[in-house]
Scaffold this motif. Structure first.
Motif, PDB file in Angstrom:
ATOM      1  N   TYR A 188       0.846  -1.193   0.000  1.00  0.00           N
ATOM      2  CA  TYR A 188       0.000   0.000   0.000  1.00  0.00           C
ATOM      3  C   TYR A 188       0.879   1.239   0.000  1.00  0.00           C
ATOM      4  O   TYR A 188       1.806   1.356   0.798  1.00  0.00           O
ATOM      5  CB  TYR A 188      -0.901   0.024   1.240  1.00  0.00           C
ATOM      6  CG  TYR A 188      -2.087  -0.897   1.174  1.00  0.00           C
ATOM      7  CD1 TYR A 188      -2.786  -1.068  -0.016  1.00  0.00           C
ATOM      8  CD2 TYR A 188      -2.538  -1.583   2.301  1.00  0.00           C
ATOM      9  CE1 TYR A 188      -3.876  -1.909  -0.080  1.00  0.00           C
ATOM     10  CE2 TYR A 188      -3.633  -2.418   2.245  1.00  0.00           C
ATOM     11  CZ  TYR A 188      -4.301  -2.582   1.045  1.00  0.00           C
ATOM     12  OH  TYR A 188      -5.389  -3.414   0.978  1.00  0.00           O
TER      13      TYR A 188
ATOM     14  N   GLY B  96      -3.332   4.652   0.661  1.00  0.00           N
ATOM     15  CA  GLY B  96      -3.782   3.262   0.612  1.00  0.00           C
ATOM     16  C   GLY B  96      -3.878   2.677  -0.784  1.00  0.00           C
ATOM     17  O   GLY B  96      -4.475   1.610  -0.965  1.00  0.00           O
TER      18      GLY B  96
ATOM     19  N   PRO C 291       6.963   0.264   3.871  1.00  0.00           N
ATOM     20  CA  PRO C 291       5.746  -0.401   3.363  1.00  0.00           C
ATOM     21  C   PRO C 291       5.648  -1.839   3.853  1.00  0.00           C
ATOM     22  O   PRO C 291       6.642  -2.567   3.892  1.00  0.00           O
ATOM     23  CB  PRO C 291       5.953  -0.357   1.842  1.00  0.00           C
ATOM     24  CG  PRO C 291       7.440  -0.332   1.666  1.00  0.00           C
ATOM     25  CD  PRO C 291       7.991   0.427   2.831  1.00  0.00           C
TER      26      PRO C 291
ATOM     27  N   ASN D 270      -0.920  -5.567   6.216  1.00  0.00           N
ATOM     28  CA  ASN D 270      -1.744  -4.369   6.397  1.00  0.00           C
ATOM     29  C   ASN D 270      -3.158  -4.737   6.823  1.00  0.00           C
ATOM     30  O   ASN D 270      -3.719  -4.160   7.755  1.00  0.00           O
ATOM     31  CB  ASN D 270      -1.808  -3.566   5.088  1.00  0.00           C
ATOM     32  CG  ASN D 270      -0.874  -2.369   5.110  1.00  0.00           C
ATOM     33  OD1 ASN D 270       0.228  -2.465   5.644  1.00  0.00           O
ATOM     34  ND2 ASN D 270      -1.307  -1.266   4.559  1.00  0.00           N
TER      35      ASN D 270
ATOM     36  N   HIS E 283      -0.446   5.767   5.966  1.00  0.00           N
ATOM     37  CA  HIS E 283      -0.529   5.962   4.526  1.00  0.00           C
ATOM     38  C   HIS E 283      -0.880   7.399   4.136  1.00  0.00           C
ATOM     39  O   HIS E 283      -1.228   7.656   2.981  1.00  0.00           O
ATOM     40  CB  HIS E 283      -1.529   4.975   3.934  1.00  0.00           C
ATOM     41  CG  HIS E 283      -1.122   3.548   4.153  1.00  0.00           C
ATOM     42  ND1 HIS E 283      -0.039   2.983   3.530  1.00  0.00           N
ATOM     43  CD2 HIS E 283      -1.621   2.579   4.964  1.00  0.00           C
ATOM     44  CE1 HIS E 283       0.098   1.734   3.927  1.00  0.00           C
ATOM     45  NE2 HIS E 283      -0.852   1.466   4.806  1.00  0.00           N
TER      46      HIS E 283
END
Length: 467
Positions: free
Chosen positions: A318, A322, A385, A391, A405
């Motif tokens: 992401y 997002g 990330p 996530n 994000h």
């Protein structure tokens, strides 16, 4: 239509004074270097002076060098000025090179000008600081402060006041109506000086200069009544957001017609900040890619000839807001997992190749991500990330996880240089990583990015937790 004026941007009352003296210091340093080295003041030198002066003022605004430093640290103030000066002279060298008048400028003269500017910017600030300290040590220019509301935010403010005596604040105490058993745990060790009504009376008698309201936001009626009663005093009143809001707020005011809104969830990279961040990423990633290109080629061949599979592993992650991006890495495992379930690498993981173990421990497997930065998917500095599967797992377990994000993912970050990288085998490890990521987003500055980059060079590549 009547314009909204509920919120106004804060600025130091001494800001104009500081700007004037900074420009005077730069011009004085230039004149002294010109007299000492005896070079003629040609048109090129005048262009140089204007370039440095304007660039310095612009950078100083970016670094917030002219905010109120009564509530800041002298060391930080000086570093902001020096950082702005360094960038200003860097811009001068770039412009003089582009327009081909570097030969018209004396390198020794410019070096002397820079060193004298460094000295003068420090000397006059130190003089002002010394003058203020002496006045405060004599009991002059002190400001009596009190806090209404014995809350967690109040204790945090009190600790900052006690740690920074250069603020010139004399703390008078906490004022609260609640019984001791209802107070925040850490406040119980402090003495409550009186009720809220006692604080109002002291303000009316002129015994309090600054009153901080640290009541929780749910106590809106009490706050409104308190403000009404303080309306006939001359005390300066400041509202401290409660602990929850202070951790989320990005403190940016927007106007929708005549209505003011205060941002809570918002990216710090808006307007000029977005341009500055992107410029930083393009320049730094371009330079690094040119320097490491032989290493990239060597590692690519090593990966190809030591194990079966592709050289580059592109994994879904992401990115900003997002959105899914493809993050590039040198393949370090015998598998290339990119499904809904991704097993995180652990110590002595059998999937890691012999070369891959070395690449992962030294972070060399992440070097292709500089291409992601150049493409605009990532940034040099930002929250690392995570795999999409991770996530989806942790956004349900860690509060405000997805707020990471609001910034582009980075090759390095505040969490990584503070030791929170590698395997997150327990929930508290991920919570600490997110805590540091959110701290970075909330307090972003160009200076912080520079600090993180330098700390990464010296301590960020190797880590015992990276498998």
């Amino acid at each position: 239509m009547k314009s909204s004026r509920t919120f106004k941007p804060n600025s130091s009352s001494d800001a104009s004074f500081y700007r004037l003296f900074d420009i005077f210091a730069l011009f004085l340093a230039f004149q002294c270097s010109a007299l000492f080295y005896s070079f003629e003041l040609t048109a090129h030198y005048m262009v140089a002076v204007l370039t440095v002066a304007l660039s310095f003022l612009y950078c100083a605004e970016i670094f917030s060098a002219y905010r109120s430093w009564r509530a800041g640290k002298f060391k930080t103030m000086v570093l902001c000025a020096w950082g702005s000066l360094f960038i200003a002279f860097s811009i001068l060298f770039v412009i003089s090179f582009m327009f081909k008048f570097t030969e018209s400028l004396s390198r020794i003269g410019l070096g002397l000008w820079f060193l004298l500017s460094v000295a003068y910017l420090y000397i006059w600030r130190f003089g002002v600081q010394l003058y203020k300290r002496n006045r405060r040590s004599l009991g002059m220019n002190l400001r009596n402060v009190a806090i209404v509301g014995a809350t967690e935010s109040a204790v945090y403010l009190y600790d900052e006041i006690e740690k920074n005596d250069e603020l010139g604040f004399k703390f008078l105490g906490f004022f609260d109506d609640r019984k001791p058993e209802r107070l925040f745990n850490n406040v119980k060790t402090y003495e409550i000086s009186g009720t809220i009504q006692n604080a109002i009376c002291a303000a009316r008698e002129g015994k309090i200069d600054i009153l901080y309201i640290a009541l929780p936001m749910k106590a809106d009626k009490r706050i409104a009544d308190l403000l009404l009663q303080l309306g006939d005093t001359t005390v300066d009143v400041h509202f401290i957001p409660d602990f929850l809001l202070s951790n989320l707020i990005h403190a940016r005011v927007e106007h929708v017609g005549d209505v003011d809104t205060l941002s809570v969830f918002e990216s710090p990279f808006i307007g000029a900040r977005e341009f500055i961040k992107r410029t930083e990423d393009i320049i730094v990633s371009s330079i690094i890619l040119m320097l490491i290109s032989p290493m990239l080629i060597a590692i690519a061949f090593a990966v190809k000839f030591t194990s079966k599979g592709p050289v580059i592993f592109k994994q879904d992650r992401y990115g900003l807001d997002g959105r899914k991006i493809k993050v590039w890495k040198f393949r370090s495992m015998s598998v290339t997992e990119n499904s809904a379930v991704v097993t995180q690498a652990t110590k002595n993981d059998v999937r890691i190749t012999r070369l891959g173990g070395f690449l992962r421990r030294t972070s060399l497997d992440e070097l292709p991500q500089f291409i992601n930065v150049l493409k605009g998917d990532m940034s040099i500095v930002g929250p690392r990330p995570h795999a999409v599967a991770h996530n989806e797992e942790y956004r349900k377990k860690v509060e405000f996880y997805m707020f990471r994000h609001k910034a582009k993912p980075g090759i390095t970050g505040w969490a990584q240089i503070n030791g929170w990288r590698g395997e997150t085998d327990t929930l508290d490890k991920m919570e600490k990583r997110v805590e540091y990521d959110l701290h970075y987003i909330k307090h972003w500055s160009l200076w912080l990015d520079v600090k993180i980059i330098f700390m990464t060079i010296f301590k960020g590549f190797k880590n015992a937790n990276a498998y």
